[in-house]
Design a protein around this motif. Structure first.
Motif, PDB file in Angstrom:
ATOM      1  N   ASN A   1       0.987  -1.166   0.076  1.00  0.00           N
ATOM      2  CA  ASN A   1      -0.025   0.247   0.051  1.00  0.00           C
ATOM      3  C   ASN A   1       0.999   1.226   0.069  1.00  0.00           C
ATOM      4  OD1 ASN A   1      -3.025  -0.774   0.566  1.00  0.00           O
ATOM      5  ND2 ASN A   1      -1.683  -2.100   1.870  1.00  0.00           N
ATOM      6  N   LYS A   2       0.491   2.251  -0.650  1.00  0.00           N
ATOM      7  CA  LYS A   2       0.939   3.657  -0.777  1.00  0.00           C
ATOM      8  C   LYS A   2      -0.023   4.568  -1.021  1.00  0.00           C
ATOM      9  CE  LYS A   2       4.646   6.368  -0.159  1.00  0.00           C
ATOM     10  NZ  LYS A   2       5.261   6.643   1.047  1.00  0.00           N
ATOM     11  N   ALA A   3       0.014   5.709  -0.177  1.00  0.00           N
ATOM     12  CA  ALA A   3      -1.068   6.674  -0.239  1.00  0.00           C
ATOM     13  C   ALA A   3      -0.438   8.118  -0.039  1.00  0.00           C
ATOM     14  CB  ALA A   3      -2.104   6.856   0.481  1.00  0.00           C
ATOM     15  N   TYR A   4      -0.728   9.209  -0.540  1.00  0.00           N
ATOM     16  CA  TYR A   4      -0.206  10.349  -0.339  1.00  0.00           C
ATOM     17  C   TYR A   4      -1.622  11.527   0.294  1.00  0.00           C
ATOM     18  CZ  TYR A   4       4.102   9.580  -2.704  1.00  0.00           C
ATOM     19  OH  TYR A   4       5.510   9.047  -2.841  1.00  0.00           O
ATOM     20  N   ASP A   5      -1.333  12.019   1.363  1.00  0.00           N
ATOM     21  CA  ASP A   5      -2.570  12.740   1.920  1.00  0.00           C
ATOM     22  C   ASP A   5      -3.662  12.253   1.747  1.00  0.00           C
ATOM     23  OD1 ASP A   5      -0.611  14.955   2.400  1.00  0.00           O
ATOM     24  OD2 ASP A   5      -0.801  15.537   0.233  1.00  0.00           O
TER      25      ASP A   5
ATOM     26  N   GLY B   1      13.237   0.324  -4.698  1.00  0.00           N
ATOM     27  CA  GLY B   1      13.613   0.510  -3.304  1.00  0.00           C
ATOM     28  C   GLY B   1      13.896   2.157  -3.252  1.00  0.00           C
ATOM     29  N   GLN B   2      13.529   2.840  -4.174  1.00  0.00           N
ATOM     30  CA  GLN B   2      13.564   4.479  -3.930  1.00  0.00           C
ATOM     31  C   GLN B   2      12.672   4.973  -3.173  1.00  0.00           C
ATOM     32  OE1 GLN B   2      14.822   6.396  -7.583  1.00  0.00           O
ATOM     33  NE2 GLN B   2      15.504   4.303  -8.493  1.00  0.00           N
ATOM     34  N   LEU B   3      11.512   4.283  -2.990  1.00  0.00           N
ATOM     35  CA  LEU B   3      10.302   4.827  -2.050  1.00  0.00           C
ATOM     36  C   LEU B   3       9.886   3.917  -1.446  1.00  0.00           C
ATOM     37  CD1 LEU B   3       8.570   7.430  -1.885  1.00  0.00           C
ATOM     38  CD2 LEU B   3       7.210   6.316  -3.652  1.00  0.00           C
ATOM     39  N   GLU B   4       9.537   4.097   0.061  1.00  0.00           N
ATOM     40  CA  GLU B   4       9.179   3.118   1.094  1.00  0.00           C
ATOM     41  C   GLU B   4       7.709   2.916   0.864  1.00  0.00           C
ATOM     42  OE1 GLU B   4      10.395   3.114   4.961  1.00  0.00           O
ATOM     43  OE2 GLU B   4      12.304   3.324   4.542  1.00  0.00           O
ATOM     44  N   ALA B   5       7.211   1.626   0.839  1.00  0.00           N
ATOM     45  CA  ALA B   5       5.669   1.524   0.760  1.00  0.00           C
ATOM     46  C   ALA B   5       4.821   1.729   2.453  1.00  0.00           C
ATOM     47  CB  ALA B   5       5.339   0.171   0.552  1.00  0.00           C
ATOM     48  N   ASP B   6       4.000   2.143   2.429  1.00  0.00           N
ATOM     49  CA  ASP B   6       3.107   2.483   3.635  1.00  0.00           C
ATOM     50  C   ASP B   6       3.153   1.255   4.544  1.00  0.00           C
ATOM     51  OD1 ASP B   6       3.068   4.909   2.950  1.00  0.00           O
ATOM     52  OD2 ASP B   6       1.049   5.145   2.305  1.00  0.00           O
TER      53      ASP B   6
ATOM     54  N   SER C   1       4.756   5.757 -11.683  1.00  0.00           N
ATOM     55  CA  SER C   1       6.022   6.015 -11.296  1.00  0.00           C
ATOM     56  C   SER C   1       6.066   5.645  -9.936  1.00  0.00           C
ATOM     57  CB  SER C   1       6.513   7.502 -11.664  1.00  0.00           C
ATOM     58  OG  SER C   1       6.322   7.724 -13.130  1.00  0.00           O
ATOM     59  N   THR C   2       5.121   5.892  -8.993  1.00  0.00           N
ATOM     60  CA  THR C   2       5.220   5.702  -7.560  1.00  0.00           C
ATOM     61  C   THR C   2       5.356   4.169  -7.345  1.00  0.00           C
ATOM     62  OG1 THR C   2       3.885   7.676  -6.954  1.00  0.00           O
ATOM     63  CG2 THR C   2       3.881   5.572  -5.430  1.00  0.00           C
ATOM     64  N   PHE C   3       4.716   3.403  -8.013  1.00  0.00           N
ATOM     65  CA  PHE C   3       4.814   1.846  -8.015  1.00  0.00           C
ATOM     66  C   PHE C   3       6.178   1.489  -8.487  1.00  0.00           C
ATOM     67  CE2 PHE C   3       4.123  -2.364 -10.361  1.00  0.00           C
ATOM     68  CZ  PHE C   3       3.723  -2.774  -9.282  1.00  0.00           C
ATOM     69  N   LEU C   4       6.808   1.896  -9.493  1.00  0.00           N
ATOM     70  CA  LEU C   4       8.107   1.409  -9.969  1.00  0.00           C
ATOM     71  C   LEU C   4       9.011   2.188  -8.921  1.00  0.00           C
ATOM     72  CD1 LEU C   4       7.920   2.281 -13.762  1.00  0.00           C
ATOM     73  CD2 LEU C   4       7.506   0.326 -12.584  1.00  0.00           C
ATOM     74  N   ASN C   5       8.862   3.174  -8.161  1.00  0.00           N
ATOM     75  CA  ASN C   5      10.098   3.704  -7.174  1.00  0.00           C
ATOM     76  C   ASN C   5       9.996   2.601  -6.065  1.00  0.00           C
ATOM     77  OD1 ASN C   5      10.870   5.676  -8.613  1.00  0.00           O
ATOM     78  ND2 ASN C   5       9.411   7.352  -8.017  1.00  0.00           N
ATOM     79  N   ILE C   6       8.594   2.078  -5.913  1.00  0.00           N
ATOM     80  CA  ILE C   6       8.615   1.102  -4.363  1.00  0.00           C
ATOM     81  C   ILE C   6       9.245   0.183  -4.981  1.00  0.00           C
ATOM     82  CG2 ILE C   6       7.142  -0.226  -3.444  1.00  0.00           C
ATOM     83  CD1 ILE C   6       4.820   2.095  -3.498  1.00  0.00           C
TER      84      ILE C   6
END
Length: 638
Positions: free
Chosen positions: A331-335, A372-377, A364-369
């Motif tokens: 899962n990943k969310a913003y605001d 490893g360039q972005l952490e999932a919630d 792009s958020t999915f690819l960054n997760i």
């Protein structure tokens, strides 16, 4: 093959254009013309001068020599690869920045409409603008402007340009050009940064628009549908093909075969003439001068270089282990806005996955997760120890413009291992990527956009990945390089994930698709992009047919009821009601007309305008109700 319209007006004439950069000759006496209604694609390898030629035509750059002449009165618009705007301007100011009185009316109308509810001056100005737009017959134009802005995803017109990405700026530039309704439109890579739905809308718009068009694009489906003429820029010269992209490929192959045959013929003649020259006395006066002069022409033709430089892609692939990459309820969310919701997938060997969805839904958020360039919630991401990801991002790599090309590559590796086990130096590997030794010692700042993309791709592949993730890899690549990349990826033995707006590229390389549907939902679809579009179209047809099937029995039942039952007569009370309704409707129409006239006069205060608008709305509701009842009774009236 379409026939040229001989009666069409000539919009553009180009004569003997020359242009060089440093020692690179880009245009060598280029001449051609473009007529009304022609839709022309300009093709050629990266760095051959396509963007330079378009900038010269658009007046953004000067040729060293030659003439560019537009027919008097022809309105020209240009959309560059990387458009530039005033950072402090709003989208509204950037889009409507044109000397066009009708556009100014539409801009002012939209501006004051948003403020009229709370600002008395805007409400008053709005009434004036309504009359002016009426007088200019511009309401259809206003509707077209809204359609263009909506299709290009430009909704918040007060947002500042300085806050936008390069892709959003490209949309503004496109919107401004289309809204201006030019006679001649010049587009440099118009599909870059657009989502697939927007590309299909633009494709339809341009293919039916009554304008001349000159464009550079790598999108082959787009070329096929929109253009009817191809101009190829090759070695500073141009070659013209009256037809679409398929016709161009066929005729280009024929031209190259003819050229090869002519060179072979010239070589045979050169051998004979060389033998004759050698047998003649040394004193030139004893030889036939015309034959000596002709010999130089034959020599030039015989030594013509027909070899085409092509990029070669061959790198050693690491073996994948039993576990590649596993996602479990990620899962990943913003605001509070979900972009990835409870997504699970276990990657298998030779997975070839395409990723599609509108801009801003989380691709792009999915690819960054994943990288490893972005952490999932929340959720688990488990990468196998033998999984080596190569990630090519759509954003330009941040190369130092003063760094030499060879040094940029050596930062990653001095030696590269190829698929056959052999090794190459960084310089030799650059040569395979069409960076010859002379170019390798140029600074990065002198490279074209496509050459920088090629360098970026080289740096990804030089690390020998076995899991390739490519985010919009086709942007700014020429068609020849694109074909070589496709061939390499088709043979690539590892896992492949692609985000691309190039439908042909996706169709050829992927066998199933992650469809980003919004709100974090990701659907795994078994098929490529065209398969997905076909299924969606079939679902829509089935839905329409089902709706018709439901409506038809109702209509038949009503017809039967009407046929079987004798016509009903109105009662005395209903007859009186019917007559009164007619009088009421007439009075309400008069009241409504009087109120509209008051509003258009613009003499009332802000409070008066608000009151009158509410009264008009109430009268409209009463009219709807009374007219419906009148229609019901009229069916049985005498």
């Amino acid at each position: 093959m379409p026939h040229k319209n001989r009666s069409a007006l000539n919009y553009l004439s180009i004569e003997e254009l020359h242009k060089s950069f440093d020692e690179r000759l880009l245009l060598n006496g280029v001449s051609f013309g473009i007529n009304q209604g022609q839709k022309i694609a300009l093709v050629g390898v990266n760095g051959c001068g396509k963007s330079t030629l378009m900038k010269i035509i658009a007046g953004r750059e000067e040729a060293d020599k030659g003439v560019v002449a537009f027919r008097e009165g022809v309105k020209v618009a240009f959309v560059a690869q990387s458009p530039v705007f005033k950072e402090g301007d709003s989208i509204r100011e950037a889009v409507f920045d044109a000397e066009n009185s009708t556009l100014s009316l539409i801009r002012d109308y939209e501006y004051h409409l948003e403020r009229s509810a709370t600002d008395e001056k805007s409400a008053e100005r709005l009434q004036e603008l309504i009359g002016e737009i009426d007088a200019a017959n511009a309401w259809d134009y206003e509707a077209q402007v809204k359609t263009i802005l909506g299709q290009l995803g430009l909704h918040d017109l007060e947002q500042k340009v300085g806050e936008l990405s390069g892709g959003q700026r490209k949309r503004i530039s496109l919107a401004r050009a289309l809204i201006e309704k030019p006679d001649f439109l010049i587009l440099d890579e118009p599909t870059n940064h657009l989502d697939l739905e927007t590309i299909e809308w633009l494709e339809q718009y341009l293919s039916t628009a009554n304008m001349a068009l000159l464009l550079v694009t790598h999108d082959r489906y787009f070329l096929e549908k929109v253009t009817n003429h191809i101009i190829e820029l090759d070695g500073g010269q141009i070659f013209q093909y009256q037809g679409n992209y398929s016709y161009f490929l066929e005729k280009k192959a024929e031209r190259e075969q003819i050229e090869a045959a002519e060179v072979d013929k010239a070589k045979n003649l050169y051998k004979k003439e060389l033998d004759w020259i050698r047998r003649q006395p040394k004193a030139r006066g004893t030889k036939a001068k015309y034959r000596v002069d002709a010999f130089q022409d034959v020599k030039k033709a015989a030594h013509k270089n027909l070899k085409k430089d092509e990029m070669e892609l061959s790198v050693q692939e690491r073996r994948l282990g039993g576990k590649i990459l596993e996602l479990d309820k990620v899962n990943k969310a913003y605001d509070g806005q979900p972009f990835v919701k409870d997504f699970s997938y276990i990657f298998k060997k030779k997975d070839r996955i395409g990723i599609i969805g509108k801009n801003g839904v989380g691709k792009s958020t999915f690819l960054n997760i994943i990288t490893g360039q972005l952490e999932a919630d929340s959720g688990e991401i488990d990468r196998g120890i033998n999984t080596h990801i190569g990630y090519y991002r759509q954003e330009d790599a941040t190369f130092n413009p003063e760094a030499r090309v060879i040094d940029v590559v050596k930062e990653v590796a001095e030696v590269v291992e190829l698929a056959d086990g052999s090794t190459l130096s960084a310089s030799a590997f650059l040569n395979l990527f069409l960076f010859p030794p002379k170019m390798q010692y140029n600074v990065v700042g002198k490279l074209s956009g496509g050459e920088r993309k090629r360098l970026q791709l080289l740096r990804v592949l030089i690390k020998n990945p076995n899991f390739l993730i490519l985010d919009e890899p086709t942007n700014d690549l020429d068609l020849i390089t694109l074909n070589v990349l496709e061939d390499f990826l088709a043979k690539f033995g590892g896992c492949l994930m692609l985000v691309s707006h190039d439908r042909y590229f996706m169709d050829r390389l992927v066998d199933h698709t992650f469809v980003f549907e919004g709100q974090g939902l990701i659907r795994d679809f078994a098929g490529n992009y065209s398969d997905f579009r076909t299924e969606e179209a079939e679902k829509e047809r089935a839905r329409v047919e089902a709706a018709k099937a439901v409506e038809k029995p109702k209509a038949d039942w009503k017809a039967e009821q009407k046929k079987e039952q004798p016509k009903k007569k109105l009662s005395f009370k209903e007859q009186k009601e019917f007559e009164q309704l007619g009088e009421d409707i007439e009075q309400l129409e008069i009241q409504k007309a009087e109120l509209v006239e008051k509003m258009n006069a613009g003499t009332g205060s802000h409070e008066d305008l608000a009151t009158w608008a509410k009264e008009i709305e109430d009268i409209g509701d009463q009219l709807d109700e009374k007219e419906l009842r009148w229609l019901e009774l009229s069916e049985f009236a005498e």
